[in-house]
Design a protein around this motif. Structure first.
Motif: not given
Length: 124
Positions: A103-124
């Motif tokens: 199932g899908a979940s909005d709680s980070e505590y229910t996830y078991d594996y994580w990626g390192q992440g990718t940066q998103v920058t939005v300028s005005s």
């Protein structure tokens, strides 16, 4: 074990679009619920979007509803986050996560594996 690798981040101006990808390897991807979370500097991690194992069910944070779309391609072991109408407040490191449950979940505590992440920058 599951490995998650995000890509597609970058810098855009307000109103622009980006598509993030999260490639999974290891454990059976097609049976895992997946999510996207983000964390801005000096702020707590925040739920963005989630999708169940088949793609038939999705959830979004109110702040991104109508602008972001989560999807998945189980044949490619990849989950996507299409981000449109980007705003400066969307600036953050975006991480994908996988959970044992289908199932899908909005709680980070229910996830078991994580990626390192990718940066998103939005300028005005």
């Amino acid at each position: 074990q599951v490995q998650l690798v995000e890509s597609g981040g970058g810098s855009v101006q307000t109103g622009g679009s980006l598509r993030l990808s999260c490639a999974a390897s290891g454990r059976t991807f097609s049976s895992s619920g997946m999510g996207w979370f983000r964390q801005a500097p000096w702020k707590e991690r925040q739920f963005v979007a989630a999708i169940n194992w088949s793609g038939s069910s999705t959830y979004y944070a109110d702040s991104v509803k109508g602008r972001f779309t989560i999807s998945r391609d189980n044949a490619k072991n990849t989950v996507y986050l299409q981000m449109n109408s980007l705003k400066p407040e969307d600036t953050a490191v975006y991480c994908c996560a996988a959970r044992f449950s289908r199932g899908a979940s909005d709680s980070e505590y229910t996830y078991d594996y994580w990626g390192q992440g990718t940066q998103v920058t939005v300028s005005s």
